[in-house]
Design an enzyme around this catalytic site. Structure first.
Site, PDB file in Angstrom:
ATOM      1  N   LYS A 144      44.343 -20.424  46.871  1.00 13.86           N
ATOM      2  CA  LYS A 144      43.199 -20.547  47.626  1.00 13.86           C
ATOM      3  C   LYS A 144      42.873 -22.012  48.094  1.00 13.86           C
ATOM      4  O   LYS A 144      42.318 -22.494  49.161  1.00 13.86           O
ATOM      5  CB  LYS A 144      41.946 -20.002  46.926  1.00 13.86           C
ATOM      6  CG  LYS A 144      41.949 -18.449  46.658  1.00 13.86           C
ATOM      7  CD  LYS A 144      40.730 -18.227  45.622  1.00 13.86           C
ATOM      8  CE  LYS A 144      40.936 -16.843  45.173  1.00 13.86           C
ATOM      9  NZ  LYS A 144      40.308 -16.569  44.002  1.00 13.86           N
ATOM     10  N   HIS A 191      50.612  -7.635  34.546  1.00 15.16           N
ATOM     11  CA  HIS A 191      49.461  -8.856  35.006  1.00 15.16           C
ATOM     12  C   HIS A 191      49.808  -9.913  33.829  1.00 15.16           C
ATOM     13  O   HIS A 191      48.999 -11.101  34.256  1.00 15.16           O
ATOM     14  CB  HIS A 191      48.205  -8.516  35.361  1.00 15.16           C
ATOM     15  CG  HIS A 191      48.054  -7.852  36.744  1.00 15.16           C
ATOM     16  ND1 HIS A 191      47.991  -8.757  37.889  1.00 15.16           N
ATOM     17  CD2 HIS A 191      47.975  -6.574  37.164  1.00 15.16           C
ATOM     18  CE1 HIS A 191      48.078  -7.993  38.866  1.00 15.16           C
ATOM     19  NE2 HIS A 191      47.975  -6.782  38.596  1.00 15.16           N
ATOM     20  N   THR A 230      45.718 -17.076  41.474  1.00 16.11           N
ATOM     21  CA  THR A 230      45.583 -16.887  42.822  1.00 16.11           C
ATOM     22  C   THR A 230      44.626 -18.007  43.501  1.00 16.11           C
ATOM     23  O   THR A 230      44.702 -18.475  44.369  1.00 16.11           O
ATOM     24  CB  THR A 230      44.878 -15.373  43.433  1.00 16.11           C
ATOM     25  OG1 THR A 230      43.951 -15.048  42.367  1.00 16.11           O
ATOM     26  CG2 THR A 230      46.075 -14.496  43.334  1.00 16.11           C
ATOM     27  N   LYS A 284      37.896 -21.059  37.134  1.00 16.84           N
ATOM     28  CA  LYS A 284      38.766 -19.691  36.778  1.00 16.84           C
ATOM     29  C   LYS A 284      38.195 -19.403  35.516  1.00 16.84           C
ATOM     30  O   LYS A 284      37.124 -20.005  34.864  1.00 16.84           O
ATOM     31  CB  LYS A 284      40.119 -20.176  36.477  1.00 16.84           C
ATOM     32  CG  LYS A 284      40.350 -21.429  35.655  1.00 16.84           C
ATOM     33  CD  LYS A 284      41.811 -21.880  35.605  1.00 16.84           C
ATOM     34  CE  LYS A 284      42.290 -22.443  36.722  1.00 16.84           C
ATOM     35  NZ  LYS A 284      43.416 -21.593  37.370  1.00 16.84           N
ATOM     36  N   ARG A 285      38.420 -17.944  34.987  1.00  8.89           N
ATOM     37  CA  ARG A 285      37.673 -17.555  33.563  1.00  8.89           C
ATOM     38  C   ARG A 285      38.178 -18.606  32.538  1.00  8.89           C
ATOM     39  O   ARG A 285      39.225 -19.530  32.524  1.00  8.89           O
ATOM     40  CB  ARG A 285      38.655 -16.240  33.459  1.00  8.89           C
ATOM     41  CG  ARG A 285      37.773 -15.188  34.346  1.00  8.89           C
ATOM     42  CD  ARG A 285      36.486 -15.047  33.973  1.00  8.89           C
ATOM     43  NE  ARG A 285      36.069 -14.382  32.562  1.00  8.89           N
ATOM     44  CZ  ARG A 285      35.813 -13.343  32.450  1.00  8.89           C
ATOM     45  NH1 ARG A 285      35.233 -12.363  33.306  1.00  8.89           N
ATOM     46  NH2 ARG A 285      35.521 -12.662  31.050  1.00  8.89           N
ATOM     47  N   LYS A 326      44.558 -21.234  29.592  1.00 10.84           N
ATOM     48  CA  LYS A 326      44.262 -22.039  30.954  1.00 10.84           C
ATOM     49  C   LYS A 326      43.953 -23.490  30.770  1.00 10.84           C
ATOM     50  O   LYS A 326      44.023 -24.249  31.761  1.00 10.84           O
ATOM     51  CB  LYS A 326      43.107 -21.461  31.882  1.00 10.84           C
ATOM     52  CG  LYS A 326      43.550 -19.969  32.269  1.00 10.84           C
ATOM     53  CD  LYS A 326      42.388 -19.276  33.027  1.00 10.84           C
ATOM     54  CE  LYS A 326      42.483 -17.903  33.492  1.00 10.84           C
ATOM     55  NZ  LYS A 326      43.216 -17.836  34.547  1.00 10.84           N
TER      56      LYS A 326
HETATM   57  C1  LIG Z   1      40.574 -16.113  42.682  1.00 10.73           C
HETATM   58  C2  LIG Z   1      39.484 -16.095  41.731  1.00 10.73           C
HETATM   59  C3  LIG Z   1      39.647 -15.884  40.371  1.00 10.73           C
HETATM   60  C4  LIG Z   1      41.133 -16.307  39.965  1.00 10.73           C
HETATM   61  O1  LIG Z   1      41.359 -17.583  39.688  1.00 10.73           O
HETATM   62  P1  LIG Z   1      42.704 -18.061  38.971  1.00 10.73           P
HETATM   63  O2  LIG Z   1      42.639 -19.580  39.110  1.00 10.73           O
HETATM   64  O3  LIG Z   1      43.845 -17.401  39.557  1.00 10.73           O
HETATM   65  O4  LIG Z   1      42.494 -17.876  37.412  1.00 10.73           O
HETATM   66  C5  LIG Z   1      38.823 -15.740  39.269  1.00 10.73           C
HETATM   67  N1  LIG Z   1      37.493 -15.609  39.608  1.00 10.73           N
HETATM   68  C6  LIG Z   1      37.169 -15.799  40.962  1.00 10.73           C
HETATM   69  C7  LIG Z   1      35.674 -15.642  41.400  1.00 10.73           C
HETATM   70  C8  LIG Z   1      37.942 -15.859  41.849  1.00 10.73           C
HETATM   71  O5  LIG Z   1      37.638 -16.014  43.284  1.00 10.73           O
END
Ligand SMILES: *Cc1c(COP(=O)(O)O)cnc(C)c1O
Length: 807
Positions: free
Chosen positions: A655, A355, A651, A543-544, A549
């Site tokens: 979304k 990952h 991911t 995101k985190r 990022k």
């Molecule tokens: C989808 C999701 C992530 C992943 O987000 P990335 O932008 O791909 O890092 C992290 N936290 C939550 C709560 C999510 O639903």
């Protein structure tokens, strides 16, 4: 089964309330009603689960065991009702009984047994594996405390415990009769007897692993799978001999030691600390899982010799890598197989998903930690390591490659190399990322065993992330793309492309977005105490929080916009609202400083009258699955701006695309595949490519030059030193980007991409001024997002890695 009506549900809910809480419907609280709903649905799934298990056994199907230290499940009530085809009936039943369905759904705590993308992926895959009717079980730990709740106090993150089980345990079914024993510490005694070499593990401490099962319903199928969460218990509440000697506290020590294993989820995302408790967590859930799978296999087949034909362990990153030596241990010590037989079975039943390529996230355990806590596993690891090293030497005759591919080296155990050696497949999670694994991170292993390396681009559960959370868009799709066909065949979404010039459809699309923005503004006012301007562009980065990022790049651009507005306060501009949401690992100081900066910037901008109805910045507290579900349907711009080569897939990007947001992004992770499908004309691409990043670093990157040369960039960076109205200076962040201190300045190339990023944001805002153009792009994004459904990804795992059939 007879069709379930709202009347049936009313009866079942009333009965549950009486039996479990001794309460009438009239007396029941919302919380009790939420639990009653969960229990009623759980009963239905439990019946289906028994049928599924019988079928799998009868037909002797190969089973998938998806092992992950994280499952970021979020809420389950609406999801399960949806998959069971009971959502309208449940809503009706609740209303008939005098409850507000929306209130009941919102009361459910998120099951946050994960940090971010990796854990959410596991949850999405459980849904798809079940819907595709693959016999699969997820395995993890039943953490008492999930990922911390985040509060922002005076602009800074404060972590609070997440006691999710208070209400969330209604989904869990404890199965004490299927308890396994896991052994830690002690010593190994070896001897020969009756012509056999015997290995005995003695003086160990036992921890009991008790399964708590959560049933997973698929969509339009009776097939039901299980998420098995192991809880840790001490075999005896106290040490009786110590207790009777009056050593009361000491007597309970072992008890406390055992139970601390399942206490808390480690909150570090993509960062590994070699903590002994974390190693114990890993071995605990791996050993319990392997034993339980082997036990069931023996019950069915009477032998373990065909184990690999009927079972496959998919390991989600290296966290469950000890499955390899644990399976070897069990096959050799317990089942009496030879090393070669055991190795054949193991290397035909484990597959590994990588990952990340970030070096701080690659697991390496100090060998003494393993020696001390897992003495038998250590012996097995040494043997695996020696044999692998010999194979590498015989193949390459090159000591640098031997070192690079070693499993045990320099006092450390390298888990990725263990997974490569002991696995039948290694996959990355996007085309770009899998390419980097082959060309760079694992190039030597690829040179020796190229057939192991594969790509499976990540996917998301589109039933949750589109249909369930965006009912307006779901209705439009049903009207245009063949009813509910897309729910099982997500590529049917591509039919939307035919409506790119249909003004009425584009108008409907923009009305759906507008309604979602208003609904989110309402939610934000209720839950976050902020007033959003729904006329502004909702520009979102959630995101985190991680330096790679580049939330800081986003902040620098906003500072520039603010400075431009200060120069010309009367300037007319398209209103923009920048929304952030991010948790930082509690020990990640720089990430916490960036959260503080965003909050200082928000405070400055939101209090400056010149920004009124033009610029707004909001840091949303406690980003989590249920917040994402409210926000993403309302988002117009998706910020996916990581340094190229660093984000394995992402991911979140998928979304947003699926919900019609347009991406401002770099060519990183799955953004590359999004771009392949969309072209330059349907997203706002910018910045260095992965190979250019590598080249620039090799040449010697000098951010100071960019600081000296670009006055706009310099002014934004200088603002970090000055700070904002709250008087906090961000000189430390300035230093990290410009001067560097104990590390090279600007490791993630924010300055190198700054000008291109500003230009991309400018193109985005100009496009927004043309609604027809914007809505057409949005439609194309939704239409082409079918490829990012988890169903597609899981079918690829099933076909190319697991070799199991599916719907
Ligand atoms: C989808 C999701 C992530 C992943 O987000 P990335 O932008 O791909 O890092 C992290 N936290 C939550 C709560 C999510 O639903």
């Amino acid at each position: 089964m007879a069709t379930v009506t709202s009347k049936t549900l009313e009866g079942a809910l009333g009965a549950k309330l009486r039996l479990n809480f001794g309460s009438t419907v009239e007396e029941a609280t919302d919380a009790q009603m939420m639990k009653a709903c969960a229990l009623v649905l759980r009963d239905m799934m439990a019946i289906r689960e028994v049928e599924t298990k019988q079928m799998v056994r009868r037909e002797e199907k190969r089973q998938v065991h998806y092992m992950s230290l994280e499952f970021l499940m979020g809420r389950s009530l609406m999801k399960n009702a949806y998959n069971l085809g009971l959502l309208p009936q449940l809503r009706q039943a609740l209303e008939n009984l005098g409850f507000r369905a929306a209130d009941i759904f919102e009361l459910e705590p998120d099951a946050a047994l994960g940090n971010g993308g990796l854990g959410r992926l596991a949850a999405c895959y459980l849904d798809s594996m079940t819907t595709l009717e693959i016999p699969a079980t997820g395995y993890s730990i039943c953490y008492e405390l999930g990922l911390f709740r985040q509060k922002i106090i005076e602009g800074q993150q404060v972590e609070l415990p997440d006691n999710w089980k208070d209400l969330g345990d209604a989904w869990l079914m404890p199965k004490p009769q299927e308890t396994e024993e896991v052994h830690f510490g002690g010593n190994i005694r070896e001897f020969w007897a009756d012509g056999y070499h015997h290995v005995v593990h003695e003086n160990y401490q036992t921890v009991l692993a008790i399964p708590c099962d959560m049933e997973i319903a698929g969509y339009e199928t009776r097939h039901t799978n299980t998420l098995r969460l192991w809880d840790a218990k001490s075999p005896s509440p106290v040490d009786m001999s110590l207790f009777s000697q009056g050593e009361y506290l000491k007597a309970t020590e072992a008890h406390a030691m055992a139970e601390v294993i399942a206490k808390v989820l480690y909150p570090e995302d993509k960062h590994i600390e070699g903590k002994s408790l974390r190693l114990k967590q890993q071995y605990f859930f791996v050993s319990a899982t392997v034993q339980s799978v082997a036990r069931r296999h023996l019950e069915t087949y009477g032998t373990l010799k065909n184990f690999h034909e009927k079972n496959v362990f998919q390991v989600n990153d290296t966290h469950p890598a000890l499955v390899i030596p644990e399976l070897m241990r069990l096959l050799i010590d317990d089942a009496g197989l030879s090393w070669d037989e055991a190795w054949y079975i193991t290397t035909h039943s484990v597959a590994y998903t990588n990952h990340t390529v970030l070096s701080e996230a690659l697991e390496r355990w100090p060998q003494d930690l393993i020696q001390r806590n897992l003495p038998r596993i250590w012996q097995v690891l040494v043997e695996i390591s020696n044999r692998w090293q010999k194979k590498v030497e015989d193949f390459y005759h090159d000591s640098t490659k031997t070192e690079d591919m070693a499993i045990i080296w320099g006092g450390q155990v390298r888990m990725a190399n263990l997974c490569i050696a002991g696995g039948m497949a290694v996959n990355g999670v996007s085309g770009l990322h899998s390419g980097i694994l082959k060309k760079d991170l694992f190039r030597n292993a690829y040179g020796m065993e190229p057939w192991k390396f594969q790509n499976v681009t990540n996917g998301i559960d589109h039933r949750r992330w589109l249909s369930e959370i965006n009912p307006g868009l779901d209705r439009l799709i049903r009207d245009l793309a063949g009813g509910d066909e897309y729910l099982l065949h997500p590529t049917a979404l591509s039919r939307l492309d035919d409506y790119a010039d249909d003004a009425e459809v584009l108008q409907r699309l923009s009305e759906i977005k507008r309604k979602n923005k208003e609904a989110f503004a309402d939610y934000a006012r209720r839950t976050q105490d902020v007033v959003l301007n729904p006329d502004a562009i909702f520009d979102v980065q959630v995101k985190r929080l991680h330096e790679y990022k580049r939330q800081l790049l986003n902040a620098l651009h906003i500072i520039t916009l603010y400075q431009q507005l200060q120069d010309d306060p009367g300037r007319s501009m398209q209103p923009q609202t920048f929304l952030f949401g991010a948790k930082a690992a509690p020990g990640y100081a720089v990430a916490k400083r960036i959260i503080h900066l965003i909050n200082s910037l928000a405070d400055q901008i939101n209090h400056d009258p010149i920004c009124k109805d033009k610029l707004q910045v909001v840091f949303l507290e406690n980003y989590r699955v249920s917040l994402a579900e409210q926000l993403i349907p309302a988002s117009e711009v998706s910020q996916q701006i990581s340094t190229a080569g660093k984000e394995a897939s992402g991911t979140g990007n998928m979304k947003f695309m699926m919900n019609g947001a347009l991406t401002v992004g770099t060519l990183d992770g799955a953004n590359v595949e999004m771009h392949d499908l969309l072209g330059d004309e349907n997203m706002f691409l910018f910045g260095l490519h992965a190979d250019e990043v590598a080249e620039l670093k090799a040449r010697g990157y000098l951010p100071q030059r960019l600081y000296a040369r670009d006055p706009i960039l310099r002014r934004a960076l200088d603002q970090l030193k000055t700070g904002f109205r709250d008087g906090v200076s961000y000189e430390d962040l300035f230093a990290r980007l410009v001067t560097g201190s104990n590390c090279a300045a600007d490791e993630y190339l924010l300055l190198a991409d700054f000008a291109a990023y500003c230009a991309a944001e400018k193109r985005m805002v100009e496009t927004y001024a043309n609604p027809a153009e914007w809505n057409r792009m949005s439609l194309h994004n939704i239409a082409r997002s079918g490829m990012f459904a988890a169903d597609r990804a899981v079918a690829e795992y099933a076909d190319h890695i697991w070799h199991v059939g599916h719907r």
